[in-house]
Design a protein around this motif. Sequence first.
Motif, PDB file in Angstrom:
ATOM      1  N   SER A 153     138.051  29.655  18.694  1.00 25.24           N
ATOM      2  CA  SER A 153     137.563  30.501  17.566  1.00 25.24           C
ATOM      3  C   SER A 153     136.036  30.963  17.979  1.00 25.24           C
ATOM      4  O   SER A 153     135.237  30.059  18.125  1.00 25.24           O
ATOM      5  CB  SER A 153     137.710  29.898  16.233  1.00 25.24           C
ATOM      6  OG  SER A 153     137.249  30.706  15.297  1.00 25.24           O
ATOM      7  N   ALA A 154     135.671  32.133  17.633  1.00 26.82           N
ATOM      8  CA  ALA A 154     134.310  32.480  17.451  1.00 26.82           C
ATOM      9  C   ALA A 154     133.537  31.940  16.137  1.00 26.82           C
ATOM     10  O   ALA A 154     134.472  31.449  15.466  1.00 26.82           O
ATOM     11  CB  ALA A 154     134.194  33.956  17.511  1.00 26.82           C
ATOM     12  N   PHE A 186     125.543  39.569  23.669  1.00 24.62           N
ATOM     13  CA  PHE A 186     126.558  39.657  22.717  1.00 24.62           C
ATOM     14  C   PHE A 186     127.173  38.343  22.030  1.00 24.62           C
ATOM     15  O   PHE A 186     127.121  37.505  22.516  1.00 24.62           O
ATOM     16  CB  PHE A 186     127.745  40.358  23.312  1.00 24.62           C
ATOM     17  CG  PHE A 186     127.714  41.874  23.633  1.00 24.62           C
ATOM     18  CD1 PHE A 186     127.985  42.663  22.570  1.00 24.62           C
ATOM     19  CD2 PHE A 186     127.057  42.320  24.826  1.00 24.62           C
ATOM     20  CE1 PHE A 186     127.660  44.322  22.717  1.00 24.62           C
ATOM     21  CE2 PHE A 186     126.964  43.791  25.102  1.00 24.62           C
ATOM     22  CZ  PHE A 186     127.312  44.519  23.906  1.00 24.62           C
ATOM     23  N   VAL A 187     127.196  38.556  20.730  1.00 26.11           N
ATOM     24  CA  VAL A 187     127.934  37.243  19.941  1.00 26.11           C
ATOM     25  C   VAL A 187     129.130  37.822  19.317  1.00 26.11           C
ATOM     26  O   VAL A 187     129.461  38.423  18.703  1.00 26.11           O
ATOM     27  CB  VAL A 187     126.643  36.836  18.644  1.00 26.11           C
ATOM     28  CG1 VAL A 187     127.226  35.949  17.912  1.00 26.11           C
ATOM     29  CG2 VAL A 187     125.355  36.937  19.305  1.00 26.11           C
ATOM     30  N   SER A 188     130.240  36.595  19.672  1.00 24.12           N
ATOM     31  CA  SER A 188     131.437  36.982  19.295  1.00 24.12           C
ATOM     32  C   SER A 188     131.274  36.241  18.093  1.00 24.12           C
ATOM     33  O   SER A 188     130.772  35.191  17.614  1.00 24.12           O
ATOM     34  CB  SER A 188     132.310  36.043  20.104  1.00 24.12           C
ATOM     35  OG  SER A 188     132.738  36.683  21.448  1.00 24.12           O
ATOM     36  N   TRP A 189     132.155  36.830  17.163  1.00 28.29           N
ATOM     37  CA  TRP A 189     132.326  36.305  15.699  1.00 28.29           C
ATOM     38  C   TRP A 189     133.741  36.560  14.997  1.00 28.29           C
ATOM     39  O   TRP A 189     134.362  37.366  15.659  1.00 28.29           O
ATOM     40  CB  TRP A 189     131.312  37.190  14.876  1.00 28.29           C
ATOM     41  CG  TRP A 189     131.606  38.635  14.822  1.00 28.29           C
ATOM     42  CD1 TRP A 189     131.209  39.588  15.702  1.00 28.29           C
ATOM     43  CD2 TRP A 189     132.177  39.356  13.660  1.00 28.29           C
ATOM     44  NE1 TRP A 189     131.521  40.616  15.301  1.00 28.29           N
ATOM     45  CE2 TRP A 189     132.052  40.528  14.050  1.00 28.29           C
ATOM     46  CE3 TRP A 189     132.469  38.928  12.416  1.00 28.29           C
ATOM     47  CZ2 TRP A 189     132.593  41.751  13.270  1.00 28.29           C
ATOM     48  CZ3 TRP A 189     133.127  40.071  11.725  1.00 28.29           C
ATOM     49  CH2 TRP A 189     133.047  41.620  12.291  1.00 28.29           C
ATOM     50  N   ILE A 190     133.756  36.120  13.847  1.00 29.98           N
ATOM     51  CA  ILE A 190     135.126  36.640  13.105  1.00 29.98           C
ATOM     52  C   ILE A 190     135.047  36.349  11.615  1.00 29.98           C
ATOM     53  O   ILE A 190     134.288  35.251  11.369  1.00 29.98           O
ATOM     54  CB  ILE A 190     136.356  35.666  13.649  1.00 29.98           C
ATOM     55  CG1 ILE A 190     137.787  36.087  13.034  1.00 29.98           C
ATOM     56  CG2 ILE A 190     136.259  34.153  13.385  1.00 29.98           C
ATOM     57  CD1 ILE A 190     138.981  35.574  13.359  1.00 29.98           C
ATOM     58  N   HIS A 191     135.409  37.280  10.786  1.00 29.32           N
ATOM     59  CA  HIS A 191     135.309  36.969   9.523  1.00 29.32           C
ATOM     60  C   HIS A 191     136.208  35.977   8.736  1.00 29.32           C
ATOM     61  O   HIS A 191     137.392  36.025   9.304  1.00 29.32           O
ATOM     62  CB  HIS A 191     135.821  38.302   8.701  1.00 29.32           C
ATOM     63  CG  HIS A 191     135.125  38.415   7.306  1.00 29.32           C
ATOM     64  ND1 HIS A 191     136.159  38.097   6.299  1.00 29.32           N
ATOM     65  CD2 HIS A 191     134.086  39.018   6.773  1.00 29.32           C
ATOM     66  CE1 HIS A 191     135.558  38.421   5.156  1.00 29.32           C
ATOM     67  NE2 HIS A 191     134.346  39.018   5.308  1.00 29.32           N
ATOM     68  N   LEU A 214     140.745  33.632  18.806  1.00 22.90           N
ATOM     69  CA  LEU A 214     140.465  34.155  17.326  1.00 22.90           C
ATOM     70  C   LEU A 214     138.960  34.789  17.559  1.00 22.90           C
ATOM     71  O   LEU A 214     137.944  33.904  17.402  1.00 22.90           O
ATOM     72  CB  LEU A 214     140.457  33.108  16.237  1.00 22.90           C
ATOM     73  CG  LEU A 214     141.938  32.604  16.275  1.00 22.90           C
ATOM     74  CD1 LEU A 214     141.930  31.720  14.740  1.00 22.90           C
ATOM     75  CD2 LEU A 214     143.031  33.767  16.055  1.00 22.90           C
ATOM     76  N   ALA A 215     138.938  36.192  17.418  1.00 18.08           N
ATOM     77  CA  ALA A 215     137.518  36.773  17.522  1.00 18.08           C
ATOM     78  C   ALA A 215     137.754  38.301  17.220  1.00 18.08           C
ATOM     79  O   ALA A 215     138.500  38.857  17.513  1.00 18.08           O
ATOM     80  CB  ALA A 215     136.974  36.491  18.925  1.00 18.08           C
TER      81      ALA A 215
END
Length: 230
Positions: A153-154, A186-191, A214-215
């Motif tokens: 996961s990000a 770059f920054v990986s992320w997820i809501h 998951l990102a």
Amino acid sequence: MFSRNPRLADAPVNQAPLTPWRVVSWTGLTPGGWIADLEQCDVCINLAGRSVNCRYTAANRRSIYESRIRSTRLLNDVIASLKPCPPPLGERQHRHHLPARLDRAMDEIHGELGGREPGAPDTWNFSIDVAKGWEEAFFSTPTPLTRKVAIRSAMTFSPDSGGVFDVLLALVSRGLGGSQGPGTQFVSWIHEADFVRAIDLLIAREEFTGTVNLASPNPASEWRLHAGAA
């Protein structure tokens, strides 16, 4: 929920619960009474691990690594021995397997595994070592009756206290925002809502097994992330 926090797990009977769900005490190190509760579960999701929001001292690094590896091995051993059929086992891990590249997208198909890149800082290599060791521990014990999903996961962004966004916002409010280096990383992320929906999907769809990323498909550049936090 299993917790190493006695304040959550051992609240007096006459006291209002601190969480809307039942909390069972466990150490993350040894078997105990929590096994009976695990046998009644439909799904086991392991989120145990010392927070990485700390100074990377030798003691903290050891705690970050061992808190993840030991709890993972313990759950593997216990679930492998459960009868009747044990629950699916999922494990959330941080996404530090792929190196940072600006010349092309990095994914599981066309990318390359990170680790020991020339000029990489020691803290970056440590994070990769934790991710690799965590995943190796997760798949080390066969659990033929249990489907396993390692969730890479990000960072999950949510407005709750103590979350990633809260930490970044606190830095910006103290004048510590802005870019690092060129600011093009770059920054990986997820809501948080997407993360929860993804977990629901992984539980419902039995064909998912092994490692899953998951990102967001659109990582944010570092300067935009800081500007958004501000």
